[in-house]
Design an enzyme around this catalytic site. Sequence first.
Site, PDB file in Angstrom:
ATOM      1  N   GLU A  55     -25.258   0.360 -12.423  1.00 22.98           N
ATOM      2  CA  GLU A  55     -25.561   0.615 -10.689  1.00 22.98           C
ATOM      3  C   GLU A  55     -26.138  -0.777 -10.344  1.00 22.98           C
ATOM      4  OE1 GLU A  55     -26.278   2.835 -13.145  1.00 22.98           O
ATOM      5  OE2 GLU A  55     -25.362   4.756 -12.434  1.00 22.98           O
ATOM      6  N   PHE A 104     -32.965  18.702 -12.759  1.00 28.12           N
ATOM      7  CA  PHE A 104     -32.180  17.623 -13.630  1.00 28.12           C
ATOM      8  C   PHE A 104     -31.785  16.676 -12.820  1.00 28.12           C
ATOM      9  CE2 PHE A 104     -27.982  16.239 -15.651  1.00 28.12           C
ATOM     10  CZ  PHE A 104     -28.572  15.333 -16.681  1.00 28.12           C
ATOM     11  N   GLN A 105     -32.017  15.117 -13.404  1.00 34.27           N
ATOM     12  CA  GLN A 105     -31.772  14.104 -12.335  1.00 34.27           C
ATOM     13  C   GLN A 105     -32.238  14.242 -11.048  1.00 34.27           C
ATOM     14  OE1 GLN A 105     -27.417  13.127 -13.197  1.00 34.27           O
ATOM     15  NE2 GLN A 105     -28.097  12.044 -15.208  1.00 34.27           N
ATOM     16  N   LYS A 139     -26.031  17.149  -3.005  1.00 36.16           N
ATOM     17  CA  LYS A 139     -24.660  17.632  -3.501  1.00 36.16           C
ATOM     18  C   LYS A 139     -24.077  18.754  -2.718  1.00 36.16           C
ATOM     19  CE  LYS A 139     -22.364  18.558  -8.058  1.00 36.16           C
ATOM     20  NZ  LYS A 139     -22.412  18.674  -9.389  1.00 36.16           N
ATOM     21  N   MET A 187     -37.528 -21.697 -17.587  1.00 36.22           N
ATOM     22  CA  MET A 187     -38.485 -21.891 -16.698  1.00 36.22           C
ATOM     23  C   MET A 187     -39.927 -21.404 -17.072  1.00 36.22           C
ATOM     24  SD  MET A 187     -38.978 -23.007 -13.614  1.00 36.22           S
ATOM     25  CE  MET A 187     -37.584 -23.270 -12.630  1.00 36.22           C
TER      26      MET A 187
HETATM   27  C1  LIG Z   1     -35.704  -9.653 -13.918  1.00 38.55           C
HETATM   28  C2  LIG Z   1     -36.552 -10.719 -14.050  1.00 38.55           C
HETATM   29  N1  LIG Z   1     -37.480 -10.672 -15.107  1.00 38.55           N
HETATM   30  C3  LIG Z   1     -38.096 -11.799 -15.288  1.00 38.55           C
HETATM   31  C4  LIG Z   1     -38.258 -12.829 -14.506  1.00 38.55           C
HETATM   32  C5  LIG Z   1     -38.990 -13.879 -14.664  1.00 38.55           C
HETATM   33  N2  LIG Z   1     -38.202 -15.236 -14.873  1.00 38.55           N
HETATM   34  C6  LIG Z   1     -38.077 -16.157 -14.382  1.00 38.55           C
HETATM   35  S1  LIG Z   1     -37.105 -17.435 -14.664  1.00 38.55           S
HETATM   36  C7  LIG Z   1     -37.171 -16.862 -16.251  1.00 38.55           C
HETATM   37  C8  LIG Z   1     -36.449 -17.367 -17.516  1.00 38.55           C
HETATM   38  C9  LIG Z   1     -35.017 -17.291 -17.301  1.00 38.55           C
HETATM   39  O1  LIG Z   1     -34.226 -17.893 -18.344  1.00 38.55           O
HETATM   40  P1  LIG Z   1     -32.781 -18.274 -18.166  1.00 38.55           P
HETATM   41  O2  LIG Z   1     -31.952 -17.179 -17.539  1.00 38.55           O
HETATM   42  O3  LIG Z   1     -32.303 -18.811 -19.680  1.00 38.55           O
HETATM   43  O4  LIG Z   1     -32.866 -19.592 -17.306  1.00 38.55           O
HETATM   44  P2  LIG Z   1     -33.560 -21.205 -17.674  1.00 38.55           P
HETATM   45  O5  LIG Z   1     -34.854 -21.019 -17.345  1.00 38.55           O
HETATM   46  O6  LIG Z   1     -33.566 -21.090 -19.210  1.00 38.55           O
HETATM   47  O7  LIG Z   1     -32.644 -21.802 -17.174  1.00 38.55           O
HETATM   48  C10 LIG Z   1     -37.707 -15.738 -16.152  1.00 38.55           C
HETATM   49  C11 LIG Z   1     -38.021 -14.761 -17.550  1.00 38.55           C
HETATM   50  C12 LIG Z   1     -37.022 -12.715 -13.376  1.00 38.55           C
HETATM   51  N3  LIG Z   1     -37.049 -13.871 -12.637  1.00 38.55           N
HETATM   52  N4  LIG Z   1     -36.463 -11.733 -13.468  1.00 38.55           N
END
Ligand SMILES: Cc1ncc(C[n+]2csc(CCOP(=O)(O)OP(=O)(O)O)c2C)c(N)n1
Lengths: 570, 110
Positions: free
Chosen positions: A65, A127-128, A177, A480
């Site tokens: 979803e 449920f749900q 529903k 990052m």
């Molecule tokens: C759903 C979610 N969980 C955690 C984060 C925190 N976060 C921001 S950037 C990042 C790393 C992303 O890794 P990747 O997709 O490999 O990108 P890169 O920075 O290596 O280019 C994280 C964990 C987020 N923004 N969104």
Amino acid sequence: MTHTASAPLAPPMHETDRFTGAHMLVRALEAQGVEVVFGYPGGAIMPVYDALPGSTLTHILTRHEQGAAFAADAYARVTGKPGVCLATSGPGGTNLVTGLANAWLDSVPMVAITGQVARPLMGTDAFQEVDIFGITLPIVKHSVILDDPAQIGEVVAEAFAIAASGRPGPVLIDLPKDVAASVTVPANAPYGEPMPLPRADKDALEHAADMIRKARRPLVYAGGGIALGKATTALRRFIARTSIPVVATLKGLGALPTDAPEFLGMLGMHGSKAANLAVQNCDLLICCGARFDDRATGRLEGFAPHARILHMDGDWAEISKLKTADHGLVGDLAHMLNSLHPGALAINDWIDDCAQDKKNHTWPYDAPGDGVYAPALLKDLSQAAGDDLIITCDVGQHQMWAAQHCRFSRPEAHLTSGGLGAMGYGIPAGIGALYAEPDAQVVTITGDGSIMMNLQELATLNRYHLPLKIVLLDNQALGMVRQWQELFFDGNYSEIDLSDNPDFADLARAFGLEAFTVRTQASVPAAIKRLLSSDGPTLMHVRIDPQANVWPLVPPGADNHQMMQEEVTP
Amino acid sequence: MTLNMLLMLDPSHGALLRVLGTIERRGWVVRDMTMRSTDCEERAVRIFAHRKALHAGSAETLMRHLAKLICVREVAQETQTRPVAAATVTALGNRTSSGSQSPYYAIGAV
Ligand SMILES: Cc1ncc(C[n+]2csc(CCOP(=O)(O)OP(=O)(O)O)c2C)c(N)n1
Ligand SMILES: [Mg+2]
């Protein structure tokens, strides 16, 4: 956004047998001009799925979803029409939550419809059963529990109008529903017309023009409100009339074409040096549809310290919310920009200074070594793809590199999770973009962390033969986070290593995609060509330097001109 | 800083929750509240709120956020004791009329 009233509708398939609340819902969606809905079925929403066959709606079955919500969000960003997603009660609804939050924070018009347990069971922990209405209250523009079958047409019409009026946002309709299954009398569905924003009055506009006339170093700070307010053309004309330099937020990219001479780049944490210096030096900041977000401003007190603030926005709650405006204009942004005629401006020195800064701080693309340099790849890719390109992004270093180095011809060409920063947005957003503009060249820039957040949607690409081009920048890390740990946590690396990643090309092939891996800079041109000329969904897996960082960087709590730069070792 | 407000709400599901949630999320604490129904189905809610220390949001910004809620027909700031509106904020881009006919669409247009 306006639709003309559609022709009388053909009766739904089951009308002769039974016409239910769900049929009325489908009819109401058709009356709104909805063509595509993204969703996932389940118990409480089954009456709606029963009413779908025979309707004019195309239903896209995503594999989660969250994918449906992100696809609907991207569809809305490109078309300007509300995107629609469907989910069942309980886990279906909770899986939509991130998508609703994304649409909320980025002001995207969306209508989400969730099944709910039957009315007699509501409040019994059935449920749900979850209180999705309550869970989502802070992240929707509005929501309704549709508990009266007689109200279905009106509620749907109002939901669409609310989603698209003023500052857009998501609206949730929770449909029990038994309401969906109730036998009802066929009726014509009303049409919800979004309310236009009011126009700023003449005196207020004249005062704004006067501020611009008096300024010697004016700067336009363009945000996502330009696209939301359908003010791109108006902004471009205003800049053509005045030659005022422009900086943009992450969501304002494309408002002015990236290669326009007046455009100085993105401002803020990973902004260009020329853009951030211009903000610090300007004497009038003309904020157009932006909201002084902390990623853009750095330390707020040190942001545009010498400038008067002229704030123009569709949402008056933004005026002086964070930075006190010397003058605020609220309403239709396109009308404001079209009405601003300050006449000849004495700003040539300022224009020259900005142009010089832009020239002095161009991005370096001549990285040493044989490895792939992500900024250069992204620049070449977006140049090769041309103006039909739509880029959707995930979140991380790759997202910032895309914002810095890709060229965008219009705001709708850059779909990114700006406010929420939700990893997992990229691929489902690519799906939504392809339904919005089937002829566009849609490319998703993702990372090795982000792709795993909605990897299942590769199956959706395969199922519907959607020619999404995925560029996976694989640094074997949550890059990052690694960068921040390196710079601000003394190199104490904690839970960022992804060196045990699967073989992404193999994985994509298992989903039915074409896939290949790129390891050297020399092979990039051929790889880009292959990617852009492939017919079906394709994944280009790119190995990049795990140590690479995004530069420049404004450290947290600093002013925007205090940018950290890469240390170049001779 | 304190703020005394009178809000006119639609009798819709969750209206009160939205209002209270917005006030708290935007950095204010509800200190006192009374509610009554009016003749025309609206609910009149009087709220006395206090701004949390360290929070930057102004009273005017909070009232604008409240006025944006679809269920809010009107927000007025009151003096401490008497219900005299010092500044009235009518929902912008929200409602143009307070009758039963929705301002968003015309029924039977299709
Ligand atoms: C759903 C979610 N969980 C955690 C984060 C925190 N976060 C921001 S950037 C990042 C790393 C992303 O890794 P990747 O997709 O490999 O990108 P890169 O920075 O290596 O280019 C994280 C964990 C987020 N923004 N969104
Ligand atoms: Mg990574």
